[in-house]
Design a protein around this motif. Structure first.
Motif, PDB file in Angstrom:
ATOM      1  N   LEU A   1       0.825  -1.213   0.000  1.00 32.19           N
ATOM      2  CA  LEU A   1       0.000   0.000   0.000  1.00 32.19           C
ATOM      3  C   LEU A   1       0.858   1.262   0.000  1.00 32.19           C
ATOM      4  CD1 LEU A   1      -2.870   1.183   0.118  1.00 32.19           C
ATOM      5  CD2 LEU A   1      -2.653   1.190   2.612  1.00 32.19           C
ATOM      6  N   LYS A   2       1.866   1.296   0.850  1.00 33.51           N
ATOM      7  CA  LYS A   2       2.735   2.475   0.918  1.00 33.51           C
ATOM      8  C   LYS A   2       3.440   2.698  -0.410  1.00 33.51           C
ATOM      9  CE  LYS A   2       6.578   4.548   3.457  1.00 33.51           C
ATOM     10  NZ  LYS A   2       7.550   4.384   4.579  1.00 33.51           N
ATOM     11  N   THR A   3       3.911   1.617  -1.025  1.00 30.66           N
ATOM     12  CA  THR A   3       4.601   1.735  -2.310  1.00 30.66           C
ATOM     13  C   THR A   3       3.658   2.223  -3.390  1.00 30.66           C
ATOM     14  OG1 THR A   3       5.953  -0.157  -1.615  1.00 30.66           O
ATOM     15  CG2 THR A   3       6.141   0.544  -3.908  1.00 30.66           C
ATOM     16  N   SER A   4       2.441   1.704  -3.381  1.00 26.25           N
ATOM     17  CA  SER A   4       1.431   2.133  -4.358  1.00 26.25           C
ATOM     18  C   SER A   4       1.161   3.624  -4.248  1.00 26.25           C
ATOM     19  CB  SER A   4       0.134   1.349  -4.138  1.00 26.25           C
ATOM     20  OG  SER A   4      -0.927   1.900  -4.880  1.00 26.25           O
ATOM     21  N   LYS A   5       0.980   4.111  -3.026  1.00 24.81           N
ATOM     22  CA  LYS A   5       0.705   5.531  -2.820  1.00 24.81           C
ATOM     23  C   LYS A   5       1.891   6.387  -3.245  1.00 24.81           C
ATOM     24  CE  LYS A   5      -3.375   4.817  -1.101  1.00 24.81           C
ATOM     25  NZ  LYS A   5      -4.563   5.067  -1.961  1.00 24.81           N
ATOM     26  N   MET A   6       3.100   5.906  -3.006  1.00 21.67           N
ATOM     27  CA  MET A   6       4.299   6.643  -3.403  1.00 21.67           C
ATOM     28  C   MET A   6       4.382   6.776  -4.921  1.00 21.67           C
ATOM     29  SD  MET A   6       8.321   5.679  -2.690  1.00 21.67           S
ATOM     30  CE  MET A   6       8.231   5.973  -0.926  1.00 21.67           C
ATOM     31  N   VAL A   7       4.145   5.661  -5.621  1.00 19.95           N
ATOM     32  CA  VAL A   7       4.194   5.689  -7.081  1.00 19.95           C
ATOM     33  C   VAL A   7       3.076   6.557  -7.637  1.00 19.95           C
ATOM     34  CG1 VAL A   7       3.933   4.272  -9.169  1.00 19.95           C
ATOM     35  CG2 VAL A   7       5.380   3.476  -7.281  1.00 19.95           C
ATOM     36  N   GLU A   8       1.895   6.476  -7.045  1.00 20.59           N
ATOM     37  CA  GLU A   8       0.772   7.307  -7.484  1.00 20.59           C
ATOM     38  C   GLU A   8       1.122   8.791  -7.361  1.00 20.59           C
ATOM     39  OE1 GLU A   8      -4.045   7.707  -6.691  1.00 20.59           O
ATOM     40  OE2 GLU A   8      -2.755   6.922  -5.113  1.00 20.59           O
ATOM     41  N   GLU A   9       1.737   9.153  -6.236  1.00 23.78           N
ATOM     42  CA  GLU A   9       2.093  10.562  -6.012  1.00 23.78           C
ATOM     43  C   GLU A   9       3.201  11.019  -6.946  1.00 23.78           C
ATOM     44  OE1 GLU A   9       4.083  13.389  -2.534  1.00 23.78           O
ATOM     45  OE2 GLU A   9       3.379  11.368  -2.030  1.00 23.78           O
ATOM     46  N   PHE A  10       4.268  10.229  -7.069  1.00 24.85           N
ATOM     47  CA  PHE A  10       5.418  10.643  -7.873  1.00 24.85           C
ATOM     48  C   PHE A  10       5.118  10.651  -9.365  1.00 24.85           C
ATOM     49  CE2 PHE A  10       8.790   9.180  -4.530  1.00 24.85           C
ATOM     50  CZ  PHE A  10       8.390  10.223  -3.707  1.00 24.85           C
ATOM     51  N   SER A  11       4.311   9.691  -9.822  1.00 25.57           N
ATOM     52  CA  SER A  11       4.041   9.587 -11.260  1.00 25.57           C
ATOM     53  C   SER A  11       2.881  10.474 -11.696  1.00 25.57           C
ATOM     54  CB  SER A  11       3.716   8.134 -11.628  1.00 25.57           C
ATOM     55  OG  SER A  11       2.469   7.740 -11.070  1.00 25.57           O
ATOM     56  N   GLY A  12       2.028  10.844 -10.758  1.00 27.37           N
ATOM     57  CA  GLY A  12       0.838  11.608 -11.116  1.00 27.37           C
ATOM     58  C   GLY A  12      -0.234  10.753 -11.773  1.00 27.37           C
ATOM     59  N   MET A  13      -0.042   9.424 -11.781  1.00 23.23           N
ATOM     60  CA  MET A  13      -1.009   8.509 -12.375  1.00 23.23           C
ATOM     61  C   MET A  13      -1.974   8.055 -11.282  1.00 23.23           C
ATOM     62  SD  MET A  13       0.079   8.406 -15.488  1.00 23.23           S
ATOM     63  CE  MET A  13      -0.732   7.008 -16.242  1.00 23.23           C
ATOM     64  N   HIS A  14      -3.119   8.739 -11.183  1.00 19.33           N
ATOM     65  CA  HIS A  14      -4.051   8.473 -10.100  1.00 19.33           C
ATOM     66  C   HIS A  14      -4.862   7.207 -10.352  1.00 19.33           C
ATOM     67  CE1 HIS A  14      -3.010  12.209  -8.235  1.00 19.33           C
ATOM     68  NE2 HIS A  14      -3.287  12.888  -9.334  1.00 19.33           N
ATOM     69  N   LEU A  15      -5.142   6.498  -9.278  1.00 19.25           N
ATOM     70  CA  LEU A  15      -5.850   5.225  -9.374  1.00 19.25           C
ATOM     71  C   LEU A  15      -7.357   5.426  -9.378  1.00 19.25           C
ATOM     72  CD1 LEU A  15      -3.858   3.100  -6.785  1.00 19.25           C
ATOM     73  CD2 LEU A  15      -3.649   3.048  -9.256  1.00 19.25           C
ATOM     74  N   GLN A  16      -8.056   4.587 -10.139  1.00 14.06           N
ATOM     75  CA  GLN A  16      -9.506   4.576 -10.034  1.00 14.06           C
ATOM     76  C   GLN A  16      -9.863   3.930  -8.696  1.00 14.06           C
ATOM     77  OE1 GLN A  16      -7.706   2.590 -12.005  1.00 14.06           O
ATOM     78  NE2 GLN A  16      -8.845   0.819 -12.734  1.00 14.06           N
TER      79      GLN A  16
END
Length: 550
Positions: A296-311
């Motif tokens: 979960l923490k890794t997912s949130k980090m990648v979402e924030e850094f990449s700007g690719m927001h999850l549905q």
């Protein structure tokens, strides 16, 4: 089952995995994931993600494409030097791999970027499908075969003992040609061969058969690890990856959140949790070395850094992945979480909770409402629950989710039978862009007396509420203010919903069953005039508060 590695990770040997049930995970978020439009990350962000991948126990980190730019080269080298040399207590250190095209310049540059890692790897690739060879490369099968063989040998000559050869668009390649080219590169020194479904075209049963055929017909395949790299153009990336593992692939290439070119790649969290959840039952005991509690923490980090927001409904890591709104589901979950949760949210890094994560909405039933009210400290009788439930369903029809503040307000509506202490007698508002808004207001009290006040504010509603406060003389905090219209045109009916509580916490809290209740009060106002509707809603909530008996 907890989130730590349940079985020991076998010793890392290029080209061989001592335990045939162990599946290596290669994460390519920093390379293929970053190729998603708009997902570019800085070198420092890539380093932070690489640290997090290592914390999860990822076997192989594809750090980037060093030949793409000087910044990419520097990022790969930085990751190789730091993350690629940090061993944990059990001797684990991730393999750091750099991708490169099949030419000497690319391979030499990639080697310079990763050679300082404890376990460096090169990934030279070339297209093998007829359409790519003809239109992109302009080369024949034999020319591609010769290039592949020579470039793997060249990489070996630089001192690299761990080489992964990639067949781009392998899924659309001639099968006999794949047997031949893989056999030749293994003979030249490749320790891993990767079959790429570059355009995500195969069905799971097709891809599984392809892997089985390559395993059965490629000369020397016993001296290399079979890897797969699946894209998600038809939505089959995860399914194809799992099917490939069933057929004999022992390195699975994935990205966090499934980000990547076009429709993305096989999602790390989906593949890993599928193996964790079903490996022992239907996948012949396949397992990984991933510590899933960091997902979960890794997912949130990648979402924030990449700007690719999850549905919200994204499997495993979406906001709704462990939320439940259906009344039937909620009733089952309250009895046993396993009725509708096949995974524990704590396994991927959510904090442990005392019960299931339920969303109260229009599909929720009485039992879920009663349970949530009890958690909030309200013990209501059966008839009181029925009354609150009726109002709750009416509210839920208009709002996507009903919050705890809404529930407290609904309880206050049931507990108090409000006789208006204050009524609106009239108001006048002056507002615009030149100065603060001002409101003159007249309220009529329960004894028939009239009270007038005037105040300024940041807008007409703010000034009106402040004018009311001057008359009522109660310190309150507005927790929620919402405005909706249900008709069209400039004369639309406005519906205002207000939730408030007293600011003096000593006088608006009570204790039930050891739980502190912060009483909140709601009001609704309707009309064509937004300010009048707002004041009506505010007065309704104030009147409830003034009459409220704990």
């Amino acid at each position: 089952m907890n989130g730590t590695r349940s079985r020991s990770r076998p010793e890392y040997i290029p080209g061989h995995i001592p335990d045939p049930s162990y599946v290596r995970i290669l994460d390519t978020t920093l390379r293929d994931g970053e190729q998603a439009p708009g997902a570019a990350m800085t070198a420092e962000q890539k380093l932070q993600i690489a640290r997090q991948l290592a914390k999860m126990g990822v076997d192989i980190i594809e750090a980037g494409f060093p030949c793409a730019s000087q910044e990419d080269f520097n990022a790969v080298k930085m990751i190789a030097q730091e993350v690629g040399n940090k061993c944990d207590d059990d001797g684990y250190v991730p393999v750091i791999v750099a991708i490169c095209r099949c030419n000497e310049k690319d391979i030499r540059t990639a080697w310079e970027a990763v050679k300082e890692a404890k376990r460096p790897r090169l990934l030279p690739f070339i297209a093998t499908s007829p359409i790519h060879m003809e239109y992109k490369l302009g080369k024949t099968k034999q020319e591609v075969l010769q290039i592949a063989r020579h470039m793997v040998a060249f990489a070996r000559s630089l001192g690299c003992g761990d080489i992964e050869f990639g067949a781009e668009d392998a899924a659309r390649s001639d099968r006999e040609f794949l047997y031949e080219i893989f056999g030749e590169v293994i003979k030249a020194g490749a320790t891993t061969v990767v079959i790429a479904d570059t355009v995500g075209i195969t069905m799971p049963f097709e891809f599984g058969k392809l892997i089985s055929d390559i395993k059965a017909n490629t000369p020397g395949i016993e001296n290399a690890v079979i890897a797969v790299h699946c894209h998600n153009d038809l939505g089959h990336a995860t399914a194809n990856t799992i099917e490939a593992a069933r057929a004999g692939a022992r390195q699975l290439e994935v990205t966090i959140n499934g980000i990547g070119e076009r429709a993305g790649n096989a999602a790390f969290e989906e593949v890993v949790m599928a193996l964790r959840c079903r490996g022992d039952h239907v996948l012949s005991g396949l397992y990984t070395g991933i510590n899933t509690k960091h997902i979960l923490k890794t997912s949130k980090m990648v979402e924030e850094f990449s700007g690719m927001h999850l549905q919200p409904h994204k499997a495993i890591v979406g906001d709704n992945a462990f939320l439940h709104e259906s009344g039937i589901h909620q009733a089952g979950l309250l009895k046993h979480r396993g009725t509708y949760e096949i995974l524990s949210p704590e396994d991927i890094g959510y904090e442990r909770t005392s019960g299931p994560n339920m969303v109260l909405g229009k599909l929720s039933g009485r039992q879920a409402l009663k349970n949530r009210l009890k958690e909030l400290g309200y013990e209501l009788k059966v008839d009181e629950v029925e009354s609150v439930f009726k109002n709750f369903k009416a509210m839920a029809e208009k709002r996507k989710r009903v919050t705890d503040a809404d529930l407290k307000a609904l309880v206050s509506e049931k507990v108090c039978d409000v006789e208006p202490i204050w009524k609106l007698g009239g108001l006048e508002v002056i507002c615009g862009t030149m100065k603060f808004s001002s409101t003159s207001i007249k309220l009529v009290s329960i004894d028939g007396s009239t009270h007038v006040a005037c105040s300024v504010g940041k807008g007409p509603v703010d000034s009106a509420y402040k004018a009311v406060d001057l008359i009522v003389k109660e310190a309150v905090k507005v927790l929620e203010y919402s405005l909706n219209t249900v008709t069209e045109g400039t004369d639309a009916i406005a519906t205002v919903h207000v939730v408030l509580r007293k600011e003096n916490m000593h006088s608006d809290t009570s204790t039930l069953n050891g739980n502190i209740i912060n009483s909140t009060f709601s009001g609704i106002g309707k009309g064509v005039d937004v300010v009048v509707s707002s004041v009506e809603a505010y007065l309704t909530a104030l009147n409830k508060m003034l009459q409220f008996k704990e």
